[in-house]
Structures are given as C-alpha cells and as structure tokens.
Design a protein around this motif. Structure first.
Motif, mmCIF file in Angstrom:
data_model
loop_
_atom_site.group_PDB
_atom_site.id
_atom_site.type_symbol
_atom_site.label_atom_id
_atom_site.label_comp_id
_atom_site.label_asym_id
_atom_site.label_seq_id
_atom_site.Cartn_x
_atom_site.Cartn_y
_atom_site.Cartn_z
ATOM 1 N N LEU A 19 0.973 -2.815 3.719
ATOM 2 C CA LEU A 19 0.849 -1.382 3.493
ATOM 3 C C LEU A 19 -0.492 -1.037 2.861
ATOM 4 O O LEU A 19 -1.125 -0.039 3.239
ATOM 5 C CB LEU A 19 1.999 -0.881 2.615
ATOM 6 N N SER A 20 -0.969 -1.864 1.943
ATOM 7 C CA SER A 20 -2.253 -1.571 1.292
ATOM 8 C C SER A 20 -3.410 -1.643 2.280
ATOM 9 O O SER A 20 -4.403 -0.939 2.136
ATOM 10 C CB SER A 20 -2.495 -2.507 0.103
ATOM 11 N N GLY A 27 -6.424 2.443 8.504
ATOM 12 C CA GLY A 27 -5.586 1.348 8.957
ATOM 13 C C GLY A 27 -4.704 1.759 10.123
ATOM 14 O O GLY A 27 -4.513 0.992 11.074
ATOM 15 N N GLN A 28 -4.173 2.973 10.050
ATOM 16 C CA GLN A 28 -3.354 3.469 11.154
ATOM 17 C C GLN A 28 -4.184 3.615 12.426
ATOM 18 O O GLN A 28 -3.710 3.319 13.521
ATOM 19 C CB GLN A 28 -2.709 4.813 10.779
ATOM 20 N N ARG A 71 4.791 -2.505 12.733
ATOM 21 C CA ARG A 71 5.265 -1.129 12.481
ATOM 22 C C ARG A 71 6.540 -1.136 11.641
ATOM 23 O O ARG A 71 6.685 -0.324 10.729
ATOM 24 C CB ARG A 71 5.491 -0.401 13.800
ATOM 25 N N ARG A 72 7.461 -2.021 11.937
ATOM 26 C CA ARG A 72 8.723 -2.083 11.179
ATOM 27 C C ARG A 72 8.473 -2.492 9.729
ATOM 28 O O ARG A 72 9.059 -1.923 8.814
ATOM 29 C CB ARG A 72 9.697 -3.065 11.854
ATOM 30 N N GLN A 73 7.602 -3.461 9.523
ATOM 31 C CA GLN A 73 7.289 -3.886 8.155
ATOM 32 C C GLN A 73 6.594 -2.769 7.378
ATOM 33 O O GLN A 73 6.852 -2.586 6.186
ATOM 34 C CB GLN A 73 6.445 -5.156 8.166
ATOM 35 N N LEU A 74 5.734 -2.011 8.048
ATOM 36 C CA LEU A 74 5.091 -0.871 7.387
ATOM 37 C C LEU A 74 6.120 0.189 7.004
ATOM 38 O O LEU A 74 6.053 0.753 5.905
ATOM 39 C CB LEU A 74 4.019 -0.258 8.292
ATOM 40 N N GLU A 75 7.071 0.455 7.893
ATOM 41 C CA GLU A 75 8.137 1.415 7.576
ATOM 42 C C GLU A 75 8.935 0.961 6.356
ATOM 43 O O GLU A 75 9.218 1.766 5.460
ATOM 44 C CB GLU A 75 9.091 1.575 8.759
#
Length: 90
Positions: A19-20, A27-28, A71-75
C-alpha cells in the motif's frame, strides 16, 4: 518474517508495504500502465474459434492472476488501514 512475528502479522506488514508503494496516485498509474502493457483486460483465449495458442493463453492468465493478487492485497491493506486495531485472539 521476523522471529517473533505471526504469519498474520507478516501478511499485514507485506500489505502495508504494498500500500505504501502502490497506494498513491502515482502507484495506481503504474499499475494501470502495467495492466495495459500486459493486456490483462483482454480475453485469455485469443485467435479464431477453435484455433488458439495454449502457451499464449497460459501467459495471459498468469499475468491476469498477478494483477488480481496485487489488487486484492491493496484492497485488504486499505481496509485494514481504516479499521481500528483489535486483538485477533478474541
């Protein structure tokens, strides 16, 4: 994983690092650029009906899987960042 760190704590730490790095607008954009480069929005099976390259299909599916995991880990990391800390032993 640190010696005193549980697997759950290690997973959360990995998500926080992700996330960082990728949680910012820059990053996105990097993720979007990579998804475009690897064509993760296209169907896995390309070509004419009944004729496709199975190795190409495997490659596309693997690329898509990587981005789904990211994406799932970011969520999960974003959800954890907004939830108050609690004891998981309860």
């Amino acid at each position: 994983m640190k010696p005193h760190e549980s697997p759950l704590e290690a997973a959360r730490a990995r998500r926080r690092r992700l996330l960082s790095v990728l949680g910012s607008p820059a990053g996105q954009q990097v993720l979007l650029d990579l998804e475009a480069r690897f064509e993760t929005d296209l169907p896995v099976f390309q070509g004419h009906a009944g004729s496709y390259d199975p190795m190409d299909a495997m490659r596309r599916d693997a690329h898509r899987e990587i981005f789904l995991v990211i994406r799932r880990q970011l969520e999960l990391a974003q959800r954890e960042a907004t939830q108050p800390e609690h004891d998981d032993a309860t």
